[in-house]
Design a protein around this motif. Structure first.
Motif, PDB file in Angstrom:
ATOM      1  N   ASP A  74       0.824  -1.198   0.000  1.00  0.00           N
ATOM      2  CA  ASP A  74       0.000   0.000   0.000  1.00  0.00           C
ATOM      3  C   ASP A  74       0.864   1.256   0.000  1.00  0.00           C
ATOM      4  O   ASP A  74       2.100   1.181  -0.092  1.00  0.00           O
ATOM      5  CB  ASP A  74      -0.966  -0.003   1.191  1.00  0.00           C
ATOM      6  CG  ASP A  74      -0.246   0.000   2.544  1.00  0.00           C
ATOM      7  OD1 ASP A  74       0.972   0.277   2.588  1.00  0.00           O
ATOM      8  OD2 ASP A  74      -0.910  -0.281   3.562  1.00  0.00           O
ATOM      9  N   ASP A  75       0.208   2.404   0.087  1.00  0.00           N
ATOM     10  CA  ASP A  75       0.909   3.678   0.004  1.00  0.00           C
ATOM     11  C   ASP A  75       1.849   3.901   1.187  1.00  0.00           C
ATOM     12  O   ASP A  75       2.838   4.626   1.060  1.00  0.00           O
ATOM     13  CB  ASP A  75      -0.081   4.832  -0.135  1.00  0.00           C
ATOM     14  CG  ASP A  75      -1.259   4.731   0.816  1.00  0.00           C
ATOM     15  OD1 ASP A  75      -1.774   3.625   1.026  1.00  0.00           O
ATOM     16  OD2 ASP A  75      -1.692   5.759   1.356  1.00  0.00           O
ATOM     17  N   HIS A  76       1.569   3.289   2.353  1.00  0.00           N
ATOM     18  CA  HIS A  76       2.489   3.415   3.479  1.00  0.00           C
ATOM     19  C   HIS A  76       3.840   2.771   3.148  1.00  0.00           C
ATOM     20  O   HIS A  76       4.899   3.327   3.465  1.00  0.00           O
ATOM     21  CB  HIS A  76       1.900   2.769   4.731  1.00  0.00           C
ATOM     22  CG  HIS A  76       0.693   3.478   5.269  1.00  0.00           C
ATOM     23  ND1 HIS A  76       0.642   4.849   5.410  1.00  0.00           N
ATOM     24  CD2 HIS A  76      -0.513   3.007   5.711  1.00  0.00           C
ATOM     25  CE1 HIS A  76      -0.537   5.204   5.905  1.00  0.00           C
ATOM     26  NE2 HIS A  76      -1.252   4.094   6.095  1.00  0.00           N
ATOM     27  N   ASN A 160      -4.798   1.535  -1.768  1.00  0.00           N
ATOM     28  CA  ASN A 160      -5.013   2.773  -1.039  1.00  0.00           C
ATOM     29  C   ASN A 160      -5.356   2.413   0.401  1.00  0.00           C
ATOM     30  O   ASN A 160      -6.379   1.777   0.655  1.00  0.00           O
ATOM     31  CB  ASN A 160      -6.144   3.579  -1.688  1.00  0.00           C
ATOM     32  CG  ASN A 160      -6.330   4.946  -1.066  1.00  0.00           C
ATOM     33  OD1 ASN A 160      -6.374   5.084   0.150  1.00  0.00           O
ATOM     34  ND2 ASN A 160      -6.459   5.957  -1.910  1.00  0.00           N
ATOM     35  N   SER A 161      -4.505   2.780   1.341  1.00  0.00           N
ATOM     36  CA  SER A 161      -4.682   2.365   2.738  1.00  0.00           C
ATOM     37  C   SER A 161      -5.921   2.978   3.376  1.00  0.00           C
ATOM     38  O   SER A 161      -6.461   2.433   4.343  1.00  0.00           O
ATOM     39  CB  SER A 161      -3.442   2.736   3.559  1.00  0.00           C
ATOM     40  OG  SER A 161      -3.229   4.139   3.539  1.00  0.00           O
ATOM     41  N   ALA A 162      -6.400   4.073   2.837  1.00  0.00           N
ATOM     42  CA  ALA A 162      -7.586   4.724   3.400  1.00  0.00           C
ATOM     43  C   ALA A 162      -8.876   4.058   2.942  1.00  0.00           C
ATOM     44  O   ALA A 162      -9.824   3.908   3.711  1.00  0.00           O
ATOM     45  CB  ALA A 162      -7.599   6.202   3.034  1.00  0.00           C
ATOM     46  N   THR A 163      -8.910   3.633   1.678  1.00  0.00           N
ATOM     47  CA  THR A 163     -10.143   3.065   1.109  1.00  0.00           C
ATOM     48  C   THR A 163     -10.082   1.550   0.940  1.00  0.00           C
ATOM     49  O   THR A 163     -11.102   0.931   0.657  1.00  0.00           O
ATOM     50  CB  THR A 163     -10.423   3.693  -0.265  1.00  0.00           C
ATOM     51  OG1 THR A 163      -9.349   3.345  -1.159  1.00  0.00           O
ATOM     52  CG2 THR A 163     -10.526   5.203  -0.166  1.00  0.00           C
ATOM     53  N   HIS A 164      -8.888   0.958   1.080  1.00  0.00           N
ATOM     54  CA  HIS A 164      -8.670  -0.471   0.856  1.00  0.00           C
ATOM     55  C   HIS A 164      -9.018  -0.891  -0.575  1.00  0.00           C
ATOM     56  O   HIS A 164      -9.416  -2.025  -0.824  1.00  0.00           O
ATOM     57  CB  HIS A 164      -9.467  -1.320   1.858  1.00  0.00           C
ATOM     58  CG  HIS A 164      -9.123  -1.043   3.285  1.00  0.00           C
ATOM     59  ND1 HIS A 164      -7.922  -1.413   3.857  1.00  0.00           N
ATOM     60  CD2 HIS A 164      -9.817  -0.396   4.256  1.00  0.00           C
ATOM     61  CE1 HIS A 164      -7.900  -1.016   5.113  1.00  0.00           C
ATOM     62  NE2 HIS A 164      -9.027  -0.394   5.380  1.00  0.00           N
TER      63      HIS A 164
END
Length: 381
Positions: A74-76, A160-164
């Protein structure tokens, strides 16, 4: 027949057992003096990785490593990798591993010199033109599995870690400049990973073959890619040291990824949301979904599957092919349902909407709706 060759389609590929020893030469060819080797946590301490780092060090390339890569990056993870890349003043990336490691490595090289958010380069229309092409670092790809074919791809998948939600990030210069396909690097791969990655390669070719878009070159590549998997995956699964089988499977993986320029379909549209939400292994998730998708697409693909079955030496046309797919998957110890991977029926509505929105859905021979994907998930879970 000697399984050694130099190919330039779709990029420069150095193929053959033992060719990892040419890594320093590949770096020199691209002007890389301070490479960052990017791989996943599982590979970081294995002999194939430590010996590659030793090789880099002997050749004066250092032994810089980033391995904070999970199965569905993911983006992290991207941000952490970029910090390592920039702080180390690296000038190129060695993408080493399976699909996750290769995808994230390509994104590091792509994003290292960009000033915009990674989401501004999603594979939509001509968004890739927003990137500063001159700021993309050179990439050498070294696959250690035989499945995703990311080593010959111009895109990467990032969650996307916020939306999965998994997104496809695309740029033509994300295609690695040099690929080293050394089947010796796959010899120690466990049978379960051999099966999952190998079936992923088959499904890439199969979905490309069934895609309604026009690309006759992809059609031909997909046919032979499927034949190689049918012939050699059972051998690689049964005997991981079978270097001939390992070599042909590496070819099949690259062929599948080359072929799916023509498009993918419902298997990947169903699999991507499951992987994003449940972090399931991509190849096995695909393999579980395949029979149900074949049945769903029957009226649109039956005429195309019949000559495919004949080419593969499978009797019985469409029905014979479907029966073979099920038996082949069973022989590879593929679970019968997504629930075996921890997928919960309570998430069907979310997954169904995500599947319809997935870019792969657009390549399915029958248009996907929320109702259709809901029904498919109900059958699969």
């Amino acid at each position: 027949m000697s399984l050694t060759a130099n190919w330039s389609y779709p990029t420069a590929i150095r193929f053959g057992a033992g060719r990892i020893t040419e890594l320093a030469d590949a770096c020199q060819q691209l002007g890389i003096k301070r490479p960052l080797l990017v791989t996943d946590k599982g590979l970081a301490s294995l002999p194939i990785t430590t010996s590659t780092l030793d090789l880099m060090q002997r050749e004066g390339l250092g032994r810089a490593l980033f391995c904070e890569v999970h199965p569905n990056p993911d983006d992290h993870a991207l941000d952490a990798g970029l910090e390592v890349y920039r702080s180390g003043n690296h000038d190129g990336v060695i993408a080493f591993g399976g699909g996750s490691g290769l995808d994230l490595a390509k994104l590091l090289a792509f994003m290292a010199g960009q000033t915009r958010s990674v989401w501004d380069f999603e594979d939509i229309d001509d968004w890739w033109t927003r990137a500063d092409a001159d700021a993309i670092a050179p990439i050498i790809a070294v696959p250690t599995t035989a499945g995703t074919g990311s080593e010959v791809g111009r895109a990467s998948i990032l969650t996307n870690s916020a939306t999965h939600v998994k997104k496809i990030i695309f740029h033509p210069k994300m295609l690695p400049s040099i690929v080293i396909c050394d089947p010796e690097l796959t010899v120690g791969m466990p049978s379960v990973i051999t099966a999952g990655t190998g079936l992923d390669a088959f499904i890439h070719s199969f979905e490309a073959y069934c895609s309604p878009f026009y690309h006759p070159m992809s059609q031909g590549i997909a046919l032979e890619g499927m034949r190689l998997v049918k012939e050699y995956l059972p051998r690689a699964f049964a005997d991981g040291s079978d270097i001939e089988a390992r070599g042909h499977m590496m070819s099949a993986a690259a062929m599948g990824a080359t072929a799916f320029q023509k498009g993918l379909g419902a298997v990947h549209a169903l699999s991507h949301p499951v992987g994003a939400v449940y972090n399931t292994p991509h190849g096995m998730t695909n393999a579980i979904a395949l029979p149900a998708v074949i049945r769903f697409n029957r009226r649109a693909i039956e005429e195309r599957v019949e000559p495919l079955a004949a080419y593969l030496g499978i009797a019985g046309g469409f029905d014979g092919f479907l029966e073979w797919v099920i038996e082949f998957s069973e022989a590879m110890d593929v679970p019968k349902s997504l629930s075996a991977l921890g997928v919960d029926r309570k998430q069907i509505e979310l997954l169904a909407q995500m599947a319809v929105d997935d870019p792969s859905a657009g390549g399915n021979p029958i248009p996907l709706t929320v109702d259709a994907t809901r029904t498919l998930y109900q059958e699969l879970i």
